[in-house]
Design a protein around this motif. Structure first.
Motif, PDB file in Angstrom:
ATOM      1  N   LYS A 276      -4.707  -5.652  -3.030  1.00 55.53           N
ATOM      2  CA  LYS A 276      -3.693  -5.764  -4.082  1.00 55.53           C
ATOM      3  C   LYS A 276      -2.432  -4.990  -3.709  1.00 55.53           C
ATOM      4  O   LYS A 276      -1.472  -4.948  -4.452  1.00 55.53           O
ATOM      5  N   ASN A 277      -2.461  -4.365  -2.539  1.00 49.75           N
ATOM      6  CA  ASN A 277      -1.354  -3.515  -2.096  1.00 49.75           C
ATOM      7  C   ASN A 277      -0.318  -4.313  -1.305  1.00 49.75           C
ATOM      8  O   ASN A 277      -0.413  -5.523  -1.162  1.00 49.75           O
ATOM      9  N   ASP A 278       0.649  -3.587  -0.774  1.00 49.31           N
ATOM     10  CA  ASP A 278       1.676  -4.151   0.099  1.00 49.31           C
ATOM     11  C   ASP A 278       1.060  -4.299   1.493  1.00 49.31           C
ATOM     12  O   ASP A 278       0.778  -3.305   2.149  1.00 49.31           O
ATOM     13  N   TYR A 279       0.816  -5.536   1.922  1.00 49.07           N
ATOM     14  CA  TYR A 279       0.224  -5.730   3.238  1.00 49.07           C
ATOM     15  C   TYR A 279       0.880  -6.893   3.962  1.00 49.07           C
ATOM     16  O   TYR A 279       1.476  -7.779   3.355  1.00 49.07           O
ATOM     17  N   LYS A 280       0.779  -6.837   5.294  1.00 46.28           N
ATOM     18  CA  LYS A 280       1.312  -7.908   6.135  1.00 46.28           C
ATOM     19  C   LYS A 280       0.241  -8.283   7.144  1.00 46.28           C
ATOM     20  O   LYS A 280      -0.423  -7.414   7.706  1.00 46.28           O
ATOM     21  N   VAL A 281       0.086  -9.591   7.381  1.00 52.17           N
ATOM     22  CA  VAL A 281      -0.897 -10.085   8.341  1.00 52.17           C
ATOM     23  C   VAL A 281      -0.172 -10.714   9.527  1.00 52.17           C
ATOM     24  O   VAL A 281       0.721 -11.542   9.341  1.00 52.17           O
ATOM     25  N   ILE A 282      -0.550 -10.296  10.718  1.00 49.97           N
ATOM     26  CA  ILE A 282      -0.080 -10.913  11.952  1.00 49.97           C
ATOM     27  C   ILE A 282      -1.286 -11.644  12.540  1.00 49.97           C
ATOM     28  O   ILE A 282      -2.311 -11.024  12.835  1.00 49.97           O
TER      29      ILE A 282
ATOM     30  N   LYS B 170     -16.266  -3.020  -0.329  1.00 52.59           N
ATOM     31  CA  LYS B 170     -16.235  -2.525  -1.712  1.00 52.59           C
ATOM     32  C   LYS B 170     -14.972  -1.726  -2.008  1.00 52.59           C
ATOM     33  O   LYS B 170     -14.533  -1.650  -3.156  1.00 52.59           O
ATOM     34  N   GLN B 171     -14.367  -1.113  -0.988  1.00 53.50           N
ATOM     35  CA  GLN B 171     -13.200  -0.262  -1.187  1.00 53.50           C
ATOM     36  C   GLN B 171     -11.863  -0.987  -1.029  1.00 53.50           C
ATOM     37  O   GLN B 171     -10.819  -0.423  -1.359  1.00 53.50           O
ATOM     38  N   LEU B 172     -11.871  -2.200  -0.554  1.00 56.11           N
ATOM     39  CA  LEU B 172     -10.604  -2.918  -0.324  1.00 56.11           C
ATOM     40  C   LEU B 172      -9.710  -2.930  -1.552  1.00 56.11           C
ATOM     41  O   LEU B 172      -8.498  -2.735  -1.449  1.00 56.11           O
ATOM     42  N   LYS B 173     -10.270  -3.140  -2.701  1.00 59.16           N
ATOM     43  CA  LYS B 173      -9.468  -3.219  -3.939  1.00 59.16           C
ATOM     44  C   LYS B 173      -8.804  -1.890  -4.285  1.00 59.16           C
ATOM     45  O   LYS B 173      -7.853  -1.844  -5.055  1.00 59.16           O
ATOM     46  N   ASN B 174      -9.288  -0.788  -3.699  1.00 57.62           N
ATOM     47  CA  ASN B 174      -8.742   0.542  -3.984  1.00 57.62           C
ATOM     48  C   ASN B 174      -7.634   0.971  -3.023  1.00 57.62           C
ATOM     49  O   ASN B 174      -7.038   2.024  -3.209  1.00 57.62           O
ATOM     50  N   ILE B 175      -7.366   0.157  -2.022  1.00 55.34           N
ATOM     51  CA  ILE B 175      -6.320   0.511  -1.066  1.00 55.34           C
ATOM     52  C   ILE B 175      -4.963   0.281  -1.721  1.00 55.34           C
ATOM     53  O   ILE B 175      -4.673  -0.818  -2.199  1.00 55.34           O
ATOM     54  N   SER B 176      -4.141   1.317  -1.732  1.00 62.69           N
ATOM     55  CA  SER B 176      -2.841   1.207  -2.403  1.00 62.69           C
ATOM     56  C   SER B 176      -1.679   1.507  -1.458  1.00 62.69           C
ATOM     57  O   SER B 176      -0.532   1.525  -1.884  1.00 62.69           O
TER      58      SER B 176
END
Length: 152
Positions: free
Chosen positions: A115-121, A82-88
């Motif tokens: 919706k934030n700046d993220y990188k997946v390895i 539920k909180q993923l969308k709030n991560i900035s």
């Protein structure tokens, strides 16, 4: 609901994040081997799982007492979803395709909700408790680059 430490946390590093849980059959076998104390030196995955779990061989009654902790885990998983969308803040996600416990569908949730700046390895040869030597180097280098990015 707001994020508790929103102004104090500058970045996130998420490893083997169980937004979707999928227990593979080999993990059940590993758990049985650990419970029975049948851990062979050459069985790398079982040894790493045993070391990570930090548990000694116990009675069945002791293992049954763990059930409420699994319930707690699923409650936390739902809160996080539920909180993923709030991560900035910047986020580094380390995911292993062969994870014995975390479904690859967890990545889909990140892709859809963040919706934030993220990188997946994504690692091909590692598991939940064990990192292939080559891929461990990738993880360590990724940590270093990510920390440089956050600090600078």
């Amino acid at each position: 609901m707001t994020l508790k430490y929103k102004n104090k946390v500058k970045a996130l590093i998420l490893m083997a994040t169980p937004l979707k849980v999928h227990i593979q059959f080999n993990m059940i076998i590993i758990g049985i081997k650990i419970a029975l104390g049948r851990i062979k030196y050459e069985d790398i995955l079982t040894r790493y799982a045993y070391n990570s779990l930090s548990v000694e061989r116990s009675s069945t009654k002791t293992y049954i007492k763990w059930i409420p902790r699994y319930n707690d885990l699923f409650i936390l998983i739902n809160k996080v979803k539920k909180q993923l969308k709030n991560i900035s803040i910047p986020t580094l996600i380390i995911h292993t395709k062969n994870d014995e416990l975390v479904s690859n569908k967890s990545l889909n949730l990140f892709y859809r909700k963040l919706k934030n700046d993220y990188k997946v390895i994504t690692l091909e040869n590692s598991g939940h408790f064990y990192y292939d030597e080559y891929e461990l180097e990738i993880v360590l280098k990724s940590f270093g680059k990510f920390l440089d990015y956050i600090v600078n």
